[in-house]
Design a protein around this motif. Structure first.
Motif, short mmCIF file in Angstrom:
data_model
loop_
_atom_site.label_atom_id
_atom_site.label_comp_id
_atom_site.label_asym_id
_atom_site.label_seq_id
_atom_site.Cartn_x
_atom_site.Cartn_y
_atom_site.Cartn_z
N MET A 1 87.88 -74.20 -30.83
CA MET A 1 86.91 -74.25 -31.91
C MET A 1 86.17 -75.58 -31.88
N SER A 2 84.94 -75.56 -32.41
CA SER A 2 84.15 -76.79 -32.42
C SER A 2 83.32 -76.89 -33.69
N ILE A 3 82.73 -78.07 -33.88
CA ILE A 3 81.89 -78.33 -35.04
C ILE A 3 80.45 -78.42 -34.57
N LEU A 4 79.56 -77.73 -35.26
CA LEU A 4 78.14 -77.80 -34.96
C LEU A 4 77.54 -78.97 -35.73
N VAL A 5 76.89 -79.89 -35.00
CA VAL A 5 76.23 -81.02 -35.62
C VAL A 5 74.73 -80.82 -35.49
N THR A 6 74.07 -80.49 -36.58
CA THR A 6 72.61 -80.35 -36.55
C THR A 6 71.99 -81.74 -36.63
N VAL B 1 80.21 -76.90 -39.85
CA VAL B 1 78.90 -77.49 -39.58
C VAL B 1 78.79 -78.83 -40.30
N ILE B 2 78.27 -79.83 -39.60
CA ILE B 2 77.82 -81.07 -40.24
C ILE B 2 76.30 -81.05 -40.11
N HIS B 3 75.62 -80.93 -41.23
CA HIS B 3 74.17 -80.66 -41.25
C HIS B 3 73.40 -81.93 -41.56
N LEU B 4 72.86 -82.56 -40.48
CA LEU B 4 72.08 -83.79 -40.63
C LEU B 4 70.60 -83.58 -40.32
N ALA B 5 70.24 -82.48 -39.67
CA ALA B 5 68.86 -82.28 -39.23
C ALA B 5 67.91 -82.19 -40.42
N GLY B 6 66.74 -82.79 -40.27
CA GLY B 6 65.75 -82.69 -41.33
C GLY B 6 64.64 -83.70 -41.13
N PHE B 7 63.56 -83.49 -41.85
CA PHE B 7 62.45 -84.44 -41.85
C PHE B 7 62.77 -85.48 -42.92
N LYS B 8 62.94 -86.75 -42.51
CA LYS B 8 63.60 -87.73 -43.37
C LYS B 8 62.69 -88.81 -43.94
N TYR B 9 61.40 -88.76 -43.69
CA TYR B 9 60.54 -89.86 -44.11
C TYR B 9 59.95 -89.59 -45.49
N ALA B 10 60.50 -90.25 -46.49
CA ALA B 10 60.11 -89.97 -47.88
C ALA B 10 58.63 -90.24 -48.11
N GLY B 11 58.14 -91.38 -47.63
CA GLY B 11 56.73 -91.71 -47.84
C GLY B 11 55.79 -90.71 -47.19
N ALA C 1 76.73 -65.06 -41.56
CA ALA C 1 76.80 -63.94 -40.62
C ALA C 1 77.89 -64.12 -39.58
N ASN C 2 78.21 -65.40 -39.27
CA ASN C 2 79.18 -65.67 -38.21
C ASN C 2 80.53 -66.15 -38.74
N GLY C 3 80.72 -66.06 -40.04
CA GLY C 3 82.02 -66.40 -40.62
C GLY C 3 82.37 -67.87 -40.57
N VAL C 4 81.34 -68.73 -40.53
CA VAL C 4 81.58 -70.18 -40.54
C VAL C 4 81.60 -70.63 -42.00
N ASP C 5 82.72 -71.14 -42.46
CA ASP C 5 82.89 -71.31 -43.92
C ASP C 5 83.16 -72.75 -44.36
N ALA C 6 82.71 -73.73 -43.56
CA ALA C 6 82.88 -75.14 -43.96
C ALA C 6 81.62 -75.91 -43.59
N LEU C 7 81.11 -76.70 -44.54
CA LEU C 7 79.83 -77.40 -44.33
C LEU C 7 79.83 -78.77 -44.99
N VAL C 8 79.49 -79.78 -44.20
CA VAL C 8 79.21 -81.12 -44.73
C VAL C 8 77.71 -81.33 -44.64
N PHE C 9 77.08 -81.59 -45.77
CA PHE C 9 75.63 -81.74 -45.83
C PHE C 9 75.25 -83.20 -45.98
N SER C 10 74.37 -83.66 -45.11
CA SER C 10 73.83 -85.01 -45.21
C SER C 10 72.70 -85.01 -46.22
N SER C 11 73.02 -85.42 -47.45
CA SER C 11 72.00 -85.49 -48.50
C SER C 11 71.42 -86.90 -48.52
#
Length: 317
Positions: free
Chosen positions: A2-7, A71-81, A107-117
């Motif tokens: 098993m592995s962790i998806l890092v976006t 999943v560790i979800h870090l992907a995103g557009f990050k420039y506030a200005g 859909a794939n039964g992945v049930d754990a998520l860390v969100f980079s807020s």
């Protein structure tokens, strides 16, 4: 296995999270469109899927091909200005991308998520020390999109049993290793380093704020400490534990812009007196968060001094 998806795992923070996962003996796969990330930041042994989170099929393939369990979800557009001028793009990347990711997880039964807020969800707080209970009043599309992401994830958690947590943080700086560094054109440390390397004098915007030395005070945390908190959160969720919905990864004390300039001079050996410019409209005097809740549950600690933070950034890249 098993592995962790890092976006967003090819970015500055994401690559440090990937490194921390490796040091913890946890396998991962990275998905990143490389719009601001760098393929060379991803270790050769870590699979890199070059795709956008708006590509639902690519997310699903990454999950199935690599037996993703969290999943560790870090992907995103990050420039506030910039988000103020590009709100639709910001919402598409940060909100729609998160929706598609959550759909694929379900859909794939992945049930754990860390969100980079982000601490941008607070806007300009009117308290001395920000806590998880401080009201959220985002002042940019970026901050709004991060808060919506938190809401989406919490809603899915209530409906499907998704185990999750959202980590909010302010200014991430430094480098754990020289080959991983901050390439943002908007962040203070890269701007100061670029100026010094080009023989220019860094600038302070405003010196008459109601702070001990008159310059703005912010919460600066080292990227290695931040990455470690993501890994601890992911491990605890994978092991079936329940965490708080949100954590602030704060220093509890803050660092002034003047202190950063002093650290820059000490770390580089360049004796300079920063230029003084006018205060920027809307810049609050102080934004600092407590990290007590994260310390309790995630072992969070800001382990680096401002001098160590700047020296590691100067020696990277």
């Amino acid at each position: 296995m098993m592995s962790i998806l890092v976006t967003g795992g090819a970015g500055y923070i994401g690559s440090h999270v990937v490194r921390a996962l490796g040091l913890a003996g946890m396998d991962c796969v990275v998905i990143d469109d490389l719009s601001s990330g760098h393929a060379e930041f991803v270790p050769d042994e870590v699979p890199l899927v070059q795709a956008s989170l708006l590509d639902a099929a690519a997310i699903t393939r990454a999950m199935t091909d690599h037996s993703v369990e969290a999943v560790i979800h870090l992907a995103g557009f990050k420039y506030a200005g910039v988000s103020v001028d590009r709100p639709l793009h910001t919402y598409q990347q940060n909100v729609q991308g998160t929706v598609l990711l959550l759909e694929a997880m379900e859909a794939n039964g992945v049930d754990a998520l860390v969100f980079s807020s982000s601490a941008a969800v607070f806007g300009t707080p009117d308290v001395e020390l920000v806590t998880e209970d401080t009201p959220t009043r985002p002042e940019s599309p970026y901050g709004e999109s991060k808060l919506i992401g938190e809401w989406l994830i919490a809603d899915v958690g209530r409906s499907s049993g998704l185990r999750h947590t959202s980590l909010r943080y302010f200014n991430v700086v430094g480098s754990a290793v020289p080959e991983l560094y901050d390439t943002s054109p908007h962040n203070l440390f890269p701007l100061v380093i670029k100026a010094l390397r080009e023989g220019r004098t860094p600038r302070i915007n405003g010196t008459d704020y109601p702070t001990p030395d008159g310059t703005c005070v912010r919460d600066y945390i080292h990227v290695a400490d931040l990455a470690e908190a993501h890994v601890v959160a992911a491990r605890r969720l994978v092991e079936g534990e329940t965490l708080e919905a949100v954590y602030n990864l704060g220093s509890g004390s803050g660092v002034s812009v003047r202190e950063i300039m002093d650290a820059a001079a000490a770390a580089t050996g360049i004796d300079f007196e920063p230029e003084i410019g006018p205060a920027r409209p809307g810049d609050p005097a102080r934004i600092v968060a407590t990290g007590e809740q994260a310390a309790r549950d995630l072992g969070w600690e800001n382990r680096h001094t401002v001098h160590q933070m700047f020296a590691s950034a100067w020696n990277a890249g």
